[in-house]
Design a protein around this motif. Structure first.
Motif, short mmCIF file in Angstrom:
data_model
loop_
_atom_site.label_atom_id
_atom_site.label_comp_id
_atom_site.label_asym_id
_atom_site.label_seq_id
_atom_site.Cartn_x
_atom_site.Cartn_y
_atom_site.Cartn_z
N LEU A 1 -14.63 -2.14 -14.02
CA LEU A 1 -15.55 -1.89 -13.44
C LEU A 1 -15.28 -0.65 -12.50
CD1 LEU A 1 -18.00 -4.72 -13.19
CD2 LEU A 1 -18.14 -3.12 -14.84
N MET A 2 -14.13 -0.70 -11.92
CA MET A 2 -13.76 0.13 -10.91
C MET A 2 -12.76 1.34 -10.98
SD MET A 2 -13.85 -2.46 -7.56
CE MET A 2 -13.38 -1.40 -6.14
N ALA A 3 -12.40 1.18 -12.46
CA ALA A 3 -11.23 2.21 -13.01
C ALA A 3 -12.02 3.73 -12.93
CB ALA A 3 -10.94 1.66 -14.14
N PRO A 4 -11.45 4.44 -13.06
CA PRO A 4 -11.82 6.13 -13.07
C PRO A 4 -12.51 6.02 -14.27
CG PRO A 4 -9.58 6.19 -12.57
CD PRO A 4 -9.91 4.69 -12.92
N VAL B 1 0.70 -1.07 -0.07
CA VAL B 1 0.05 0.06 -0.01
C VAL B 1 0.86 1.34 0.02
CG1 VAL B 1 -1.79 1.32 1.26
CG2 VAL B 1 -1.88 -0.96 1.08
N LEU B 2 1.94 1.47 0.75
CA LEU B 2 2.70 2.39 0.75
C LEU B 2 3.48 2.75 -0.39
CD1 LEU B 2 4.20 4.61 2.77
CD2 LEU B 2 5.79 2.74 3.38
N ALA B 3 3.99 1.58 -1.14
CA ALA B 3 4.81 1.73 -2.44
C ALA B 3 3.77 2.30 -3.52
CB ALA B 3 5.04 0.27 -2.69
N VAL B 4 2.61 1.67 -3.68
CA VAL B 4 1.74 2.10 -4.63
C VAL B 4 1.44 3.60 -4.41
CG1 VAL B 4 -0.35 1.76 -5.62
CG2 VAL B 4 0.89 -0.37 -5.03
N PRO C 1 -3.38 9.09 -2.18
CA PRO C 1 -4.24 8.10 -1.75
C PRO C 1 -5.18 7.84 -2.53
CG PRO C 1 -4.50 9.74 -0.45
CD PRO C 1 -3.17 9.91 -1.17
N ARG C 2 -5.58 8.82 -3.41
CA ARG C 2 -6.73 8.76 -4.45
C ARG C 2 -6.64 7.64 -5.47
NH1 ARG C 2 -11.70 11.19 -5.76
NH2 ARG C 2 -12.18 11.05 -8.02
N ARG C 3 -5.45 8.10 -6.39
CA ARG C 3 -5.11 7.17 -7.28
C ARG C 3 -4.80 5.69 -6.92
NH1 ARG C 3 -0.79 9.12 -11.49
NH2 ARG C 3 -1.50 7.44 -12.48
N ALA C 4 -4.06 5.46 -5.62
CA ALA C 4 -3.67 4.45 -5.03
C ALA C 4 -4.99 3.56 -4.68
CB ALA C 4 -2.60 4.53 -3.84
N TRP C 5 -6.09 4.23 -4.16
CA TRP C 5 -7.28 3.53 -4.06
C TRP C 5 -7.64 2.75 -5.17
CZ3 TRP C 5 -10.17 1.57 -0.66
CH2 TRP C 5 -11.50 1.24 -0.82
N GLU D 1 -6.27 2.17 -14.46
CA GLU D 1 -6.38 3.51 -13.73
C GLU D 1 -5.64 4.69 -14.36
OE1 GLU D 1 -5.03 6.72 -11.12
OE2 GLU D 1 -3.91 5.39 -12.25
N ARG D 2 -4.80 4.50 -15.34
CA ARG D 2 -4.22 5.64 -15.97
C ARG D 2 -5.18 6.06 -16.98
NH1 ARG D 2 0.74 5.02 -20.51
NH2 ARG D 2 -1.09 3.74 -21.12
N ASP D 3 -6.23 7.03 -16.91
CA ASP D 3 -7.22 7.55 -17.91
C ASP D 3 -6.42 8.17 -18.67
OD1 ASP D 3 -9.47 7.40 -18.87
OD2 ASP D 3 -10.52 8.95 -17.69
#
Length: 770
Positions: A758-761, A639-642, A649-653, A700-702
């Motif tokens: 489904l959970m990507a931005p 979690v820390l590394a990501v 934290p938003r992008r990491a989430w 996640e990379r929109d």
């Protein structure tokens, strides 16, 4: 030039690994390291104990006389083979092969004169019985023994040292009630060393095949060592078959995806680099590796195949491969580091096999990632087919972008997963290692039948005696023997075999020496005993000389006893660990383990009943808890590394949430279908999470560039298809461990892919098809 240098380096590493890598096969490498002398003793017994080294043999398919002859021939041949320390078939005289200098010790070893003296009356009765014996079919055996052993202590000890529950004798050898000739062979090699056991089994079969006039007779083999070979061969065949099929499928998949043979061949180099780097790390750190470590290591390293796939799919014709990879590198770097952190958790387990697995996987992932970043791009062809233009991909991308993404769906899935995990019936963990064996039930049934027919020691239960010294263990063993005979009469167990069965304590030996008559008394008693009997004068002079020598002998020690045919047997029952001595009592057909354990506890701290099955299950539970703690620490670091890599934290989430939920869903599916989890499911869940992390990172990379989004989708689809090809094949394997890994990863890959989408931005639908 770069390609030649890369290939030369790989060739040099391959040669060095081939020359120096030592492949180990002892399955105890995957048991937790012992922390106490008793645990070390148990670990030794699991792999090296007398029960684990027994091979149970049956010869069938011929008339009884021929079977008896073959049994004698095989026993004689095996006793000449250094791979076997003991062979018994009921027809051998163990003491006949003793060093003649040790024969007088029979009077210190036999208990026959503890209750009755060696006097004129005893001798007269024995001499009368010998006259009757000389008129029987056994005369040829007894006549050579008569001058030195008129009381037949040699044969009495041979009977005492025979198995406690020996089968019936026919033609001088053991036979089962079904008419098979039976033998027991104890290998020098540990029972859980499949390579050494395979060599011993090959020698055994060669010895049997060399017997003359075998006709239709066939040899059946069973026992722990035989099963370890069966398991090893079954796993190897399954892995080889699946490996060949998946390699062909993988090649066809990449050719279909990229339509380029050079890209396919070059894309394999980073994975090959990772594999050789992992093997090199094992050679440098350990000098070798366990075979299971290598098998699982290559499985875990499968995540590295995604690195070149990402590079190939994300290439744009408008920019060079070097430029393309440079833009892709931050995400690839995050994926590589995160995977290394996850795999590094195995090192904290303290289990040697898993520590080797961590070293191999982490070194391999890092090397494959670095090779993908710095070595692969300059070698890729200048002209490239844009993956974004793959037929049908634009349509699929549009359909996926249009999928509804209700905010409540992840919460609902989370609740469903937690409910399934908590409420599913059956045990959560599978601690019984026997449930993971691919040994066919027919072989297990045959082993049970042979074990019952031979009265072989129980491989699960042993009696542990603890004392400060070897002689103190023998004394304790003598003290316990009468009580154990009482338990046998009560039906608690069929028989017990204690160390003092073979070697009495020093005190008992000295007491027996003190009761032996001196030369003058024995000569006088012998003269009285011979009156009226037709023995020639002076016939028993060797007997008198042996008794006289026995009176002056130093007591027999375990070290001296090792020179006898049963020396190896006693050595396996009398061992030392951490300054303490332990005696191991072999038990036959334990029918009431609770009563036996209660009796052992009542004897004080020096006696306990060992349940190797229960102990192994406790160990499995103990080091699973340790691994889970290590995984928790690894999850925190992940979690820390990501979070640091994605700068918030938003992008990491957006990356960690789908990965976590997908892992829980895979776990819930296993539990809902009644599957109890093993260590191998944990390994597979970590692997699936490593794959899923890649999907979530790139989704996640929109991007406003529809073509780049299609390249991301293309790369992910190829990665998912490759993973499902490999692990779907494992999921239908007939090997339980491989099936557990394959099913878990296949489920995880499916859930990770779906949830990463489904959970990507939110994606911009506009232009998705352009």
């Amino acid at each position: 030039m770069l390609l030649a240098l890369w290939l030369a380096t790989l060739a040099a590493l391959g040669w060095a690994v081939a020359m120096h890598l030592r492949v180990e096969t002892d399955l105890r490498a995957f048991l937790p390291p012992p922390r106490t002398p008793v645990q070390r003793l148990l670990l030794d017994q699991i792999g090296k104990g007398p029960g684990s080294r027994l091979l149970l043999l049956a010869i069938r398919g011929a008339p009884a006389a021929d079977l008896a002859r073959l049994s004698q021939g095989l026993a004689a041949a095996l006793m000449r083979d250094p791979q076997f320390v003991l062979v018994a078939n009921g027809g051998e005289d163990l003491l006949s092969r003793l060093d003649p200098a040790l024969l007088p010790y029979r009077y210190l070893l036999t208990p026959r004169f503890d209750a009755q003296p060696l006097d004129a009356a005893t001798l007269h009765a024995a001499l009368e019985q010998r006259l009757a014996d000389l008129g029987s079919p056994a005369a040829a055996l007894l006549e050579p023994l008569l001058p030195s052993d008129p009381t037949l202590e040699t044969l009495a000890l041979a009977r005492r040292w025979a198995p406690p529950q020996a089968p019936a004798l026919h033609g001088g050898v053991w036979f089962s009630s079904q008419g098979a000739a039976l033998l027991v062979a104890q290998t020098r090699a540990p029972g859980f060393d499949p390579a050494a056991q395979a060599t011993a089994l090959a020698a055994l079969r060669a010895r049997f095949a060399a017997l003359p006039d075998r006709g239709a007779a066939r040899l059946e083999v069973s026992g722990p060592g035989y099963f370890s070979v069966v398991v090893d061969q079954t796993v190897r065949r399954s892995v080889d078959r699946i490996g060949a099929l998946t390699t062909i499928g993988f090649v066809l998949l990449l050719l279909a995806a990229y339509r380029s043979v050079p890209s396919l061949l070059l894309g394999a180099l980073p994975v090959a680099t990772g594999a050789l780097a992992g093997l090199t790390a094992l050679v440098l750190a350990y000098g070798g590796a366990h075979g299971i470590t290598l098998a699982f290591g290559f499985t875990l390293l499968g995540v590295a195949q995604e690195y070149p796939i990402r590079v190939l799919s994300h290439r744009s014709p408008a920019v060079s491969a070097v430029t393309s990879v440079r833009a892709l590198w931050p995400l690839l770097r995050t994926a590589i580091v995160s995977t290394a952190i996850a795999y590094g958790a195995f090192y904290a387990s303290g289990v040697p096999g898993l520590q080797q697995l961590a070293v191999f996987a982490v070194a391999g992932v890092l090397a494959a990632g670095l090779a993908t970043r710095w070595l692969l791009p300059p070698l890729l062809p200048v002209r490239v087919r844009d993956a974004a233009d793959t037929p049908g991909l634009a349509w699929l991308a549009a359909r996926l972008d249009a999928l509804p993404r209700p905010r409540w769906l992840p919460a609902l899935l989370l609740l469903a997963a937690l409910a399934a995990i908590a409420l599913a019936p059956g045990p959560f963990w599978q601690n019984d290692l026997g449930a993971l064996t691919p040994v066919p039930p027919a072989l297990l049934a045959r082993d049970a039948a042979l074990r019952q027919a031979l009265g072989a020691p129980d491989v699960r239960y042993q009696l542990l005696l603890q004392a400060p010294g070897a002689d103190a263990v023998l004394t304790l063993s003598e003290h316990l023997a009468p009580a154990l005979r009482g338990l046998e009469q009560r039906g608690v167990l069929a028989a017990a075999e204690l160390p003092s069965r073979y070697l009495p304590s020093l005190a008992v030996q000295r007491a027996r020496q003190a009761r032996l008559p001196d030369r003058a008394a024995l000569t006088a008693d012998l003269a009285v005993a011979e009156r009226g009997l037709p023995y020639r004068p002076g016939l028993f002079a060797p007997f008198v000389a042996d008794v006289e020598r026995a009176r002056a002998l130093p007591p027999l020690t375990p070290a001296a006893f090792e020179r006898t045919p049963l020396g190896a047997r006693l050595a396996s029952m009398l061992v030392t660990q951490g300054g303490q001595w332990y005696g191991l009592g072999a038990l036959v057909d334990v029918r009431d383990p609770q009563a036996l354990a209660h009796w052992a506890d009542a004897q004080g701290g020096g006696v306990r009943l060992l349940d190797l099955k229960a102990t192994s299950e406790q160990w499995v539970a103990a080091y699973r808890a340790r691994i889970l703690k290590a995984l928790a620490a690894s999850a925190f670091l992940l979690v820390l590394a990501v979070t640091l890599a994605l700068r918030g934290p938003r992008r990491a989430w957006h990356v960690l949430a789908p990965m976590t939920l997908a892992t829980l869903l895979a776990l819930a599916t296993l539990r809902a279908t009644g599957i109890a989890l093993t260590l191998f499911h944990l390994v597979a869940l970590i692997l699936a999470a490593g794959l899923g992390l890649h999907y979530a990172l790139f989704f996640e990379r929109d991007s406003d560039d529809a073509a780049e989004r299609r390249r991301t989708l293309h790369a992910t689809l190829v990665c998912v298809a490759a993973a499902l090809l490999v692990f779907g094949s494992l999921a239908v394997s007939d090997v339980p461990v491989l099936r557990a890994i394959g099913l878990t990863v296949a489920l995880g890959v499916g859930y990770h892919f779906a949830l990463s989408l489904l959970m990507a931005p939110h994606r911009h639908a506009a232009g998705a098809g352009r």
